[in-house]
Design a protein around this motif. Structure first.
Motif, PDB file in Angstrom:
ATOM      1  N   LEU B 121      54.366  15.356  97.653  1.00  0.00           N
ATOM      2  CA  LEU B 121      55.223  15.780  96.535  1.00  0.00           C
ATOM      3  C   LEU B 121      56.257  16.807  97.008  1.00  0.00           C
ATOM      4  N   VAL B 122      55.828  17.673  97.934  1.00  0.00           N
ATOM      5  CA  VAL B 122      56.758  18.689  98.458  1.00  0.00           C
ATOM      6  C   VAL B 122      57.991  18.008  99.036  1.00  0.00           C
ATOM      7  N   GLU B 123      57.758  16.926  99.787  1.00  0.00           N
ATOM      8  CA  GLU B 123      58.884  16.248 100.421  1.00  0.00           C
ATOM      9  C   GLU B 123      59.762  15.540  99.384  1.00  0.00           C
ATOM     10  N   LEU B 124      59.147  14.992  98.354  1.00  0.00           N
ATOM     11  CA  LEU B 124      59.926  14.346  97.295  1.00  0.00           C
ATOM     12  C   LEU B 124      60.759  15.390  96.551  1.00  0.00           C
ATOM     13  N   LEU B 125      60.162  16.557  96.318  1.00  0.00           N
ATOM     14  CA  LEU B 125      60.865  17.622  95.594  1.00  0.00           C
ATOM     15  C   LEU B 125      62.001  18.200  96.435  1.00  0.00           C
ATOM     16  N   ALA B 126      61.741  18.338  97.741  1.00  0.00           N
ATOM     17  CA  ALA B 126      62.765  18.894  98.636  1.00  0.00           C
ATOM     18  C   ALA B 126      64.025  18.033  98.598  1.00  0.00           C
ATOM     19  N   TRP B 127      63.830  16.742  98.404  1.00  0.00           N
ATOM     20  CA  TRP B 127      64.951  15.802  98.348  1.00  0.00           C
ATOM     21  C   TRP B 127      65.909  16.158  97.211  1.00  0.00           C
ATOM     22  N   SER B 128      65.372  16.766  96.166  1.00  0.00           N
ATOM     23  CA  SER B 128      66.223  17.224  95.065  1.00  0.00           C
ATOM     24  C   SER B 128      66.414  18.737  95.112  1.00  0.00           C
ATOM     25  N   ARG B 129      66.206  19.288  96.285  1.00  0.00           N
ATOM     26  CA  ARG B 129      66.427  20.723  96.552  1.00  0.00           C
ATOM     27  C   ARG B 129      65.554  21.648  95.724  1.00  0.00           C
ATOM     28  N   VAL B 130      64.387  21.177  95.375  1.00  0.00           N
ATOM     29  CA  VAL B 130      63.430  22.049  94.705  1.00  0.00           C
ATOM     30  C   VAL B 130      62.536  22.625  95.800  1.00  0.00           C
ATOM     31  N   SER B 131      62.402  23.934  95.817  1.00  0.00           N
ATOM     32  CA  SER B 131      61.499  24.557  96.771  1.00  0.00           C
ATOM     33  C   SER B 131      60.082  24.460  96.205  1.00  0.00           C
ATOM     34  N   ALA B 132      59.178  23.858  96.974  1.00  0.00           N
ATOM     35  CA  ALA B 132      57.811  23.653  96.482  1.00  0.00           C
ATOM     36  C   ALA B 132      56.821  24.123  97.545  1.00  0.00           C
ATOM     37  N   SER B 133      56.123  25.202  97.255  1.00  0.00           N
ATOM     38  CA  SER B 133      55.129  25.727  98.193  1.00  0.00           C
ATOM     39  C   SER B 133      53.736  25.343  97.726  1.00  0.00           C
ATOM     40  N   LEU B 134      52.794  25.375  98.657  1.00  0.00           N
ATOM     41  CA  LEU B 134      51.428  24.962  98.335  1.00  0.00           C
ATOM     42  C   LEU B 134      50.474  26.146  98.386  1.00  0.00           C
ATOM     43  N   VAL B 135      49.701  26.289  97.318  1.00  0.00           N
ATOM     44  CA  VAL B 135      48.649  27.304  97.279  1.00  0.00           C
ATOM     45  C   VAL B 135      47.327  26.539  97.280  1.00  0.00           C
ATOM     46  N   TYR B 136      46.439  26.855  98.219  1.00  0.00           N
ATOM     47  CA  TYR B 136      45.164  26.126  98.293  1.00  0.00           C
ATOM     48  C   TYR B 136      44.089  26.849  97.495  1.00  0.00           C
ATOM     49  N   ALA B 137      43.326  26.045  96.784  1.00  0.00           N
ATOM     50  CA  ALA B 137      42.400  26.603  95.796  1.00  0.00           C
ATOM     51  C   ALA B 137      41.076  27.074  96.389  1.00  0.00           C
ATOM     52  N   GLU B 138      40.782  26.694  97.629  1.00  0.00           N
ATOM     53  CA  GLU B 138      39.447  26.971  98.173  1.00  0.00           C
ATOM     54  C   GLU B 138      39.097  28.460  98.197  1.00  0.00           C
ATOM     55  N   ALA B 139      40.117  29.306  98.313  1.00  0.00           N
ATOM     56  CA  ALA B 139      39.814  30.736  98.414  1.00  0.00           C
ATOM     57  C   ALA B 139      39.488  31.363  97.058  1.00  0.00           C
ATOM     58  N   GLY B 140      39.501  30.555  95.996  1.00  0.00           N
ATOM     59  CA  GLY B 140      39.050  31.069  94.700  1.00  0.00           C
ATOM     60  C   GLY B 140      40.180  31.438  93.758  1.00  0.00           C
ATOM     61  N   PRO B 141      39.842  31.626  92.447  1.00  0.00           N
ATOM     62  CA  PRO B 141      40.856  31.845  91.414  1.00  0.00           C
ATOM     63  C   PRO B 141      41.719  33.079  91.650  1.00  0.00           C
ATOM     64  N   ARG B 142      41.116  34.156  92.143  1.00  0.00           N
ATOM     65  CA  ARG B 142      41.880  35.388  92.360  1.00  0.00           C
ATOM     66  C   ARG B 142      42.963  35.141  93.422  1.00  0.00           C
ATOM     67  N   SER B 143      42.587  34.383  94.439  1.00  0.00           N
ATOM     68  CA  SER B 143      43.525  34.087  95.521  1.00  0.00           C
ATOM     69  C   SER B 143      44.651  33.161  95.036  1.00  0.00           C
ATOM     70  N   ILE B 144      44.305  32.238  94.136  1.00  0.00           N
ATOM     71  CA  ILE B 144      45.340  31.360  93.567  1.00  0.00           C
ATOM     72  C   ILE B 144      46.349  32.213  92.806  1.00  0.00           C
ATOM     73  N   ASP B 145      45.835  33.123  91.983  1.00  0.00           N
ATOM     74  CA  ASP B 145      46.720  33.994  91.199  1.00  0.00           C
ATOM     75  C   ASP B 145      47.631  34.814  92.118  1.00  0.00           C
ATOM     76  N   ARG B 146      47.041  35.356  93.187  1.00  0.00           N
ATOM     77  CA  ARG B 146      47.843  36.182  94.106  1.00  0.00           C
ATOM     78  C   ARG B 146      48.915  35.340  94.779  1.00  0.00           C
ATOM     79  N   GLY B 147      48.532  34.088  95.147  1.00  0.00           N
ATOM     80  CA  GLY B 147      49.490  33.182  95.788  1.00  0.00           C
ATOM     81  C   GLY B 147      50.653  32.875  94.854  1.00  0.00           C
TER      82      GLY B 147
END
Ligand SMILES: [Zn+2]
Lengths: 435, 251
Positions: B121-147
């Motif tokens: 999806l990141v690559e599809l979004l980049a094609w329309s110049r949308v910056s899309a970063s990935l936050v991985y959920a394994e580190a837990g909800p607090r880490s998702i929020d911080r990301g």
């Protein structure tokens, strides 16, 4: 040269083949054993290599490899890709695509076993870099998020807790600000993407306050001044991770930062047109054979990369040979983290203008976004402007992507005489250094 | 008079792929001739080759939502034209959810299983110049929020099935067509399947899905009540009335 009577300070040996190239082997016969199994497998599974191996006669696996002609990029994207595709069956796989710095992209198919083999290699590299529990690894790229997701799996296998993929776009300021707030302990990035940010990424933290312990660079040559700048600004160790799309990453620097260690039984390294630097060190074009790859394996694959290889021991104590990337055999420049060869541009343009023998490329100004690439072409080609533009972006998909991402703008300029002549050197130098 | 789109797509697929000729026994002349098929009907396929139109240059694999678990049991390969349609559907669906405005910066919350899908999806979004970063959920909800906090996105896309982040930011969640339909309608949703990726979207509070664009046809199989999809436009890899999961309300 032979592998007999290796003194302890050596980590392996060079074996000269009948075709003039050399292969690096380890000290205890594992390279030979792995290669023998590998050749047997290719003989059974790959019609392309079966035919080639039939010409190589008998002998040890290393001897047969030494008689085998190099595998070209055309072989890889032609018969070898077709064999891989036909053999995929119902097993799940992923694909990796690279222009291979030519105007015709190569597609690599990877099944689960290939992915895991590459992960094992990457874990080794991350372990060597010191990644582990407690780390937060941030991968930075302009696209190619799939490879970052792969790095995520390797990092997690070492206990790395947090992982983020940070997407860099033409407006990179918010991304660098985000990196500061993410407080990574480790960063993995293409050096030219950091360089592209100018002072911004280097000024994220006051001196001595950077949380980054390690910066792993991938995808291209790390220039000494880039290494120094990153190490100084972030107060971290900088380590290079080397590989190719076709083979995956397989070599990386230890703390000594003097060459990238590799395991010669996992990725068999050869040198075409070798030249000795000293009795334990040689330089040449890197040839790769991949016993760990099942789906689209290669023997003596010509990478186009010039490398130095040493079987002399490293002061870090790790007993594996080392490799130093020296650049590419063809003229290349790096732009927004993508490698381009001048030949690729010419090849693409020749689809429309077959007799075109030269064009000049003006880069910049690089302070402006998007950065403009101006192709100067003969006036008589003006009527083909639309087709030439399409040939560039259709032929070189990375260029197309960078245009779409807003990183690069392609302009065509037509004039009676090309501004080549005595300014050529200046232009090449400029394209090389503005990375 | 030209054929209705569904019939035209089915006939084109029939002409291009022996698979459909074998499956249907004859070239459809009316829409009613086109049967609904499930993954089990394709059990004889040896792999993606038989779902690929000869001569169409493959550009890559289509990642399923969950790594290694494609709905058809094997990975699908697409051509450039199919990729562009996928990109268009994603952008179309997101634009609709954002009241025709596309976000500039997105954070995608993903995990080990959905990582390759999110990365695609990141690559599809980049094609329309949308910056899309990935936050991985394994580190837990607090880490998702911080990301998410660090990335300061305009929109968060929940690709992995995680709890709503505690951060107050517009949210869209990915719903796999094969899963039980999401009960929570207070969150905007993107409906995806492994074959064609983004199919439709539903805004927060909306109970029905609106197709992403006219390159896909969504139908409810009247006999089974299952959702079936058709790629009305395709280059390499057509799917025709393929059942992808339980029925959903369609606009
Ligand atoms: Zn070392």
């Amino acid at each position: 040269m032979s592998s007999d009577n290796l003194p302890a300070k050596r980590t392996g040996a060079f074996v000269a083949g009948d075709r003039g190239h050399m292969t690096v082997i380890d000290r205890d016969g594992r390279t030979e054993a792995r290669l023998r199994q590998f050749l047997d497998r290719l003989d059974a599974e790959s019609p392309f290599y079966r035919a080639r191996l039939a010409e190589c006669g008998t002998g040890t696996a290393i001897e047969r490899l030494g008689r085998l002609p190099p595998t070209s990029r055309a072989d890889y994207r032609g018969p070898l890709a077709a064999e891989a595709l036909a053999g995929l069956g119902r097993e799940c796989f992923v694909t990796d695509r690279s222009s291979g710095s030519t105007s015709r992209p190569v597609l690599r198919f990877c099944r689960g076993a290939d992915d895991l083999a590459e992960q094992a290699e990457t874990e080794r590299v991350f372990r060597r870099a010191g990644l582990g529990p407690g780390d937060h690894l941030v991968c930075i790229d302009v696209g190619a998020a799939a490879i970052s997701d792969f790095y995520q799996r390797a990092a997690r296998a070492l206990g790395v807790e947090r992982f983020t993929f940070l997407h860099l776009t033409e407006d990179d300021a918010p991304a660098w600000l985000a990196l500061q707030r993410l407080e990574p302990t480790a960063v993995l990035a293409i050096p030219s993407l950091i360089a592209r940010g100018g002072e911004r990424p280097l000024a994220l933290w006051p001196e001595g306050r950077s949380p980054v312990r390690i910066c792993i660079t991938v995808g291209e040559l790390l220039l000494p001044r880039q290494r120094t700048a990153i190490a100084h600004a972030w107060g971290c160790r900088v380590c290079t991770f080397f590989g190719t799309t076709e083979t995956g990453g397989f070599a990386s620097e230890c703390g000594t930062a003097d060459g990238c260690h590799f395991h010669p039984e996992s990725t068999v390294v050869g040198l075409a047109d070798p030249a000795w630097v000293d009795p334990l060190t040689a330089e040449g074009e890197l040839l790769l054979s991949t016993p760990d790859i099942r789906t689209q394996p290669v023997l003596n694959y010509r990478t186009g990369d010039r490398v130095r290889v040493s079987v002399g021991a490293c002061t870090c104590g790790e007993r594996t040979p080392r490799l130093w990337p020296l650049g590419r055999d063809t003229e290349t420049f790096v732009f927004a983290g993508e490698k381009f060869t001048y030949d690729a541009f010419l090849e693409a343009l020749r689809v429309v203008a077959p007799t075109l023998d030269a064009c000049s490329i003006l880069v910049g100004p690089t302070t402006q976004r998007p950065v403009r690439l101006t192709f100067h072409l003969p006036e008589k080609l003006r009527r083909h402007e639309k087709a030439l533009r399409a040939a560039l972006t259709n032929g070189i998909f990375e260029l197309d992507a960078l245009c779409r991402y807003g990183m690069v703008e392609v302009q065509l300029a037509f004039r009676g005489r090309l501004p080549l002549g005595n300014r050529k050197g200046i232009r090449l130098a400029r394209a090389r250094t503005e990375r | 008079m030209s054929d209705p789109p569904l019939l035209a797509a089915a006939r084109a697929a029939c002409d291009a792929l022996p698979l459909y000729r074998a499956l249907w026994s004859r070239r459809p002349t009316v829409e009613a001739d086109i049967p609904y098929i499930g993954a089990a009907d394709l059990h004889c396929l040896d792999g993606p080759g038989q779902l690929h139109v000869a001569g169409a240059d493959p550009v890559g694999a289509v990642p399923p939502l969950r790594r290694g678990r494609p709905h058809l049991g094997f990975t699908r390969i697409e051509a450039d034209g199919d990729w562009l349609l996928r990109q268009r559907r994603l952008i179309g669906a997101l634009s609709r959810l954002g009241s025709t405005r596309l976000p500039r910066r997105m954070a995608l919350v993903t995990d080990d299983a959905t990582g390759p899908f999110a990365a695609d999806l990141v690559e599809l979004l980049a094609w329309s110049r949308v910056s899309a970063s990935l936050v991985y959920a394994e580190a837990g909800p607090r880490s998702i929020d911080r990301g998410i906090e660090a990335l300061a996105p305009d929109l968060v896309l929940l690709v992995a099935g995680v709890e709503r982040p505690a951060i107050d930011v517009p949210l869209v969640m990915v719903v796999h067509a094969g899963d039980r339909p999401a009960a929570a309608t207070q969150t905007a949703r993107l409906l995806v399947c492994d074959e064609l990726q983004v199919l439709a979207s539903a805004g927060a509070g909306e109970t029905t899905y609106i197709p992403a664009d006219d390159s896909v046809r969504l139908e409810i199989d009247p006999r089974t009540g299952l959702l079936a999809v058709t790629s009305l436009a395709f280059t390499a890899a057509p799917v025709i009335r393929l059942q992808v999961g339980p029925g959903v309300a369609l606009a």
